[in-house]
Design a protein around this motif. Structure first.
Motif, PDB file in Angstrom:
ATOM      1  N   UNK A 194      -3.563  80.806   9.678  1.00 14.88           N
ATOM      2  CA  UNK A 194      -3.710  79.392   9.330  1.00 14.88           C
ATOM      3  C   UNK A 194      -2.963  79.005   8.053  1.00 14.88           C
ATOM      4  N   UNK A 195      -2.163  79.898   7.490  1.00 16.80           N
ATOM      5  CA  UNK A 195      -1.326  79.558   6.336  1.00 16.80           C
ATOM      6  C   UNK A 195      -0.158  78.726   6.842  1.00 16.80           C
ATOM      7  N   UNK A 196      -0.007  77.535   6.306  1.00 18.84           N
ATOM      8  CA  UNK A 196       1.038  76.623   6.792  1.00 18.84           C
ATOM      9  C   UNK A 196       1.926  76.062   5.688  1.00 18.84           C
ATOM     10  N   UNK A 197       1.432  75.953   4.469  1.00 16.23           N
ATOM     11  CA  UNK A 197       2.154  75.228   3.430  1.00 16.23           C
ATOM     12  C   UNK A 197       2.342  76.048   2.157  1.00 16.23           C
ATOM     13  N   UNK A 198       3.238  75.564   1.327  1.00 17.63           N
ATOM     14  CA  UNK A 198       3.457  76.168   0.003  1.00 17.63           C
ATOM     15  C   UNK A 198       2.158  76.114  -0.807  1.00 17.63           C
ATOM     16  N   UNK A 199       1.404  75.059  -0.650  1.00 20.39           N
ATOM     17  CA  UNK A 199       0.114  74.925  -1.339  1.00 20.39           C
ATOM     18  C   UNK A 199      -0.814  76.081  -0.964  1.00 20.39           C
ATOM     19  N   UNK A 200      -0.851  76.440   0.304  1.00 21.16           N
ATOM     20  CA  UNK A 200      -1.663  77.573   0.754  1.00 21.16           C
ATOM     21  C   UNK A 200      -1.182  78.859   0.091  1.00 21.16           C
ATOM     22  N   UNK A 201       0.140  79.060   0.075  1.00 20.60           N
ATOM     23  CA  UNK A 201       0.722  80.262  -0.523  1.00 20.60           C
ATOM     24  C   UNK A 201       0.335  80.390  -1.995  1.00 20.60           C
ATOM     25  N   UNK A 202       0.525  79.352  -2.753  1.00 25.32           N
ATOM     26  CA  UNK A 202       0.215  79.369  -4.187  1.00 25.32           C
ATOM     27  C   UNK A 202      -1.280  79.606  -4.405  1.00 25.32           C
ATOM     28  N   UNK A 203      -2.106  78.952  -3.623  1.00 28.55           N
ATOM     29  CA  UNK A 203      -3.552  79.101  -3.741  1.00 28.55           C
ATOM     30  C   UNK A 203      -3.989  80.539  -3.476  1.00 28.55           C
ATOM     31  N   UNK A 204      -3.512  81.129  -2.383  1.00 24.15           N
ATOM     32  CA  UNK A 204      -3.911  82.492  -2.019  1.00 24.15           C
ATOM     33  C   UNK A 204      -3.454  83.482  -3.086  1.00 24.15           C
ATOM     34  N   UNK A 205      -2.233  83.361  -3.564  1.00 23.56           N
ATOM     35  CA  UNK A 205      -1.736  84.288  -4.582  1.00 23.56           C
ATOM     36  C   UNK A 205      -2.586  84.229  -5.845  1.00 23.56           C
ATOM     37  N   UNK A 206      -2.946  83.043  -6.253  1.00 20.26           N
ATOM     38  CA  UNK A 206      -3.776  82.879  -7.446  1.00 20.26           C
ATOM     39  C   UNK A 206      -5.172  83.460  -7.231  1.00 20.26           C
ATOM     40  N   UNK A 207      -5.781  83.107  -6.131  1.00 25.18           N
ATOM     41  CA  UNK A 207      -7.141  83.592  -5.845  1.00 25.18           C
ATOM     42  C   UNK A 207      -7.160  85.095  -5.598  1.00 25.18           C
ATOM     43  N   UNK A 208      -6.093  85.650  -5.009  1.00 28.36           N
ATOM     44  CA  UNK A 208      -6.023  87.092  -4.773  1.00 28.36           C
ATOM     45  C   UNK A 208      -6.157  87.834  -6.100  1.00 28.36           C
ATOM     46  N   UNK A 209      -5.390  87.408  -7.114  1.00 28.89           N
ATOM     47  CA  UNK A 209      -5.468  88.046  -8.438  1.00 28.89           C
ATOM     48  C   UNK A 209      -6.883  87.976  -8.992  1.00 28.89           C
ATOM     49  N   UNK A 210      -7.487  86.804  -8.899  1.00 25.93           N
ATOM     50  CA  UNK A 210      -8.847  86.612  -9.413  1.00 25.93           C
ATOM     51  C   UNK A 210      -9.850  87.493  -8.678  1.00 25.93           C
ATOM     52  N   UNK A 211      -9.739  87.529  -7.372  1.00 22.48           N
ATOM     53  CA  UNK A 211     -10.673  88.312  -6.565  1.00 22.48           C
ATOM     54  C   UNK A 211     -10.498  89.816  -6.803  1.00 22.48           C
ATOM     55  N   UNK A 212      -9.269  90.287  -6.922  1.00 22.73           N
ATOM     56  CA  UNK A 212      -9.045  91.703  -7.204  1.00 22.73           C
ATOM     57  C   UNK A 212      -9.642  92.075  -8.559  1.00 22.73           C
ATOM     58  N   UNK A 213      -9.455  91.222  -9.541  1.00 18.55           N
ATOM     59  CA  UNK A 213     -10.030  91.475 -10.870  1.00 18.55           C
ATOM     60  C   UNK A 213     -11.555  91.551 -10.774  1.00 18.55           C
ATOM     61  N   UNK A 214     -12.151  90.644 -10.038  1.00  9.33           N
ATOM     62  CA  UNK A 214     -13.607  90.632  -9.869  1.00  9.33           C
ATOM     63  C   UNK A 214     -14.089  91.915  -9.193  1.00  9.33           C
ATOM     64  N   UNK A 215     -13.412  92.325  -8.128  1.00  9.26           N
ATOM     65  CA  UNK A 215     -13.821  93.525  -7.404  1.00  9.26           C
ATOM     66  C   UNK A 215     -13.711  94.778  -8.270  1.00  9.26           C
ATOM     67  N   UNK A 216     -12.652  94.865  -9.079  1.00 11.80           N
ATOM     68  CA  UNK A 216     -12.475  96.011  -9.976  1.00 11.80           C
ATOM     69  C   UNK A 216     -13.541  95.993 -11.072  1.00 11.80           C
ATOM     70  N   UNK A 217     -13.747  94.827 -11.679  1.00 10.45           N
ATOM     71  CA  UNK A 217     -14.739  94.717 -12.763  1.00 10.45           C
ATOM     72  C   UNK A 217     -16.148  95.052 -12.267  1.00 10.45           C
ATOM     73  N   UNK A 218     -16.453  94.663 -11.052  1.00  8.79           N
ATOM     74  CA  UNK A 218     -17.782  94.944 -10.473  1.00  8.79           C
ATOM     75  C   UNK A 218     -17.860  96.334  -9.845  1.00  8.79           C
ATOM     76  N   UNK A 219     -16.767  97.090  -9.997  1.00  3.92           N
ATOM     77  CA  UNK A 219     -16.697  98.464  -9.483  1.00  3.92           C
ATOM     78  C   UNK A 219     -16.910  98.558  -7.975  1.00  3.92           C
ATOM     79  N   UNK A 220     -16.516  97.497  -7.267  1.00  2.00           N
ATOM     80  CA  UNK A 220     -16.584  97.518  -5.810  1.00  2.00           C
ATOM     81  C   UNK A 220     -15.396  98.249  -5.212  1.00  2.00           C
ATOM     82  N   UNK A 221     -14.278  98.262  -5.975  1.00  4.39           N
ATOM     83  CA  UNK A 221     -13.090  99.009  -5.563  1.00  4.39           C
ATOM     84  C   UNK A 221     -12.481  99.668  -6.783  1.00  4.39           C
ATOM     85  N   UNK A 222     -11.618 100.636  -6.540  1.00  6.91           N
ATOM     86  CA  UNK A 222     -10.862 101.309  -7.603  1.00  6.91           C
ATOM     87  C   UNK A 222      -9.393 101.274  -7.230  1.00  6.91           C
ATOM     88  N   UNK A 223      -8.572 100.792  -8.165  1.00  2.65           N
ATOM     89  CA  UNK A 223      -7.120 100.786  -7.895  1.00  2.65           C
ATOM     90  C   UNK A 223      -6.405 101.662  -8.875  1.00  2.65           C
TER      91      UNK A 223
END
Length: 86
Positions: free
Chosen positions: A57-86
Protein backbone atom coordinates in the motif's frame (compact mmCIF):
# COMPACT_ATOMS: atom_id res chain seq x y z
CA UNK A 1 -9.08 10.27 6.03
CA UNK A 2 -7.12 8.05 8.42
CA UNK A 3 -3.69 9.01 9.63
CA UNK A 4 -0.58 7.19 8.51
CA UNK A 5 0.63 4.62 11.00
CA UNK A 6 3.78 2.50 11.20
CA UNK A 7 4.66 0.18 14.03
CA UNK A 8 7.16 -2.59 14.65
CA UNK A 9 6.64 -5.43 17.08
CA UNK A 10 8.07 -8.71 18.26
CA UNK A 11 5.28 -11.24 18.54
CA UNK A 12 5.67 -14.92 19.39
CA UNK A 13 6.38 -15.92 15.77
CA UNK A 14 8.92 -13.12 15.27
CA UNK A 15 10.68 -13.98 18.50
CA UNK A 16 10.86 -17.67 17.61
CA UNK A 17 12.28 -16.82 14.17
CA UNK A 18 14.59 -14.06 15.49
CA UNK A 19 13.06 -11.18 13.59
CA UNK A 20 10.67 -8.25 13.77
CA UNK A 21 7.27 -7.67 12.19
CA UNK A 22 6.05 -4.27 11.04
CA UNK A 23 2.75 -2.86 9.87
CA UNK A 24 2.10 0.19 7.70
CA UNK A 25 -1.39 1.70 7.53
CA UNK A 26 -2.02 4.27 4.81
CA UNK A 27 -4.35 7.26 4.84
CA UNK A 28 -7.26 5.12 3.62
CA UNK A 29 -6.90 2.67 6.48
CA UNK A 30 -5.36 -0.04 4.27
CA UNK A 31 -2.85 -2.10 6.23
CA UNK A 32 0.08 -4.26 5.14
CA UNK A 33 2.57 -6.22 7.22
CA UNK A 34 6.17 -7.20 6.59
CA UNK A 35 8.61 -9.40 8.47
CA UNK A 36 12.27 -8.48 8.88
CA UNK A 37 14.53 -11.48 9.50
CA UNK A 38 17.52 -9.29 10.27
CA UNK A 39 16.32 -5.69 10.58
CA UNK A 40 18.87 -2.93 9.94
CA UNK A 41 19.00 0.03 12.30
CA UNK A 42 18.08 2.35 9.41
CA UNK A 43 16.43 2.14 6.00
CA UNK A 44 17.22 5.73 5.00
CA UNK A 45 19.14 4.50 1.94
CA UNK A 46 16.28 2.52 0.34
CA UNK A 47 14.04 3.85 -2.42
CA UNK A 48 10.27 3.83 -2.72
CA UNK A 49 10.41 0.73 -4.94
CA UNK A 50 11.91 -1.29 -2.09
CA UNK A 51 9.21 -0.10 0.30
CA UNK A 52 6.49 -0.92 -2.24
CA UNK A 53 7.86 -4.46 -2.34
CA UNK A 54 7.54 -4.78 1.44
CA UNK A 55 4.27 -2.90 1.85
CA UNK A 56 1.86 -3.14 -1.06
CA UNK A 57 0.00 0.00 0.00
CA UNK A 58 3.01 2.36 -0.28
CA UNK A 59 2.12 4.75 -3.09
CA UNK A 60 3.64 8.19 -2.48
CA UNK A 61 6.81 10.01 -1.48
CA UNK A 62 4.94 11.01 1.69
CA UNK A 63 4.57 7.31 2.58
CA UNK A 64 8.28 6.73 1.92
CA UNK A 65 9.42 9.61 4.12
CA UNK A 66 6.99 8.65 6.88
CA UNK A 67 8.06 4.98 6.98
CA UNK A 68 11.77 5.82 6.99
CA UNK A 69 11.32 8.22 9.89
CA UNK A 70 9.12 5.89 11.91
CA UNK A 71 11.40 2.90 11.19
CA UNK A 72 14.30 4.69 12.93
CA UNK A 73 12.10 5.58 15.89
CA UNK A 74 10.67 2.08 16.20
CA UNK A 75 14.09 0.40 15.96
CA UNK A 76 15.40 2.69 18.70
CA UNK A 77 12.40 1.83 20.88
CA UNK A 78 12.82 -1.91 20.35
CA UNK A 79 16.55 -1.76 21.19
CA UNK A 80 16.01 0.45 24.25
CA UNK A 81 13.29 -1.90 25.53
CA UNK A 82 15.61 -4.85 24.88
CA UNK A 83 13.06 -6.49 22.60
CA UNK A 84 15.77 -6.93 19.95
CA UNK A 85 19.55 -6.78 19.75
CA UNK A 86 21.38 -5.34 16.75
Amino acid sequence: MARLKFEMFVDEWSSKNRGVSSTFTDGNGVESTSWWSSPPDSISHVDIGYLKGRYGNVKTKRHEVFIKSRFREEMQRLVENKEIHI
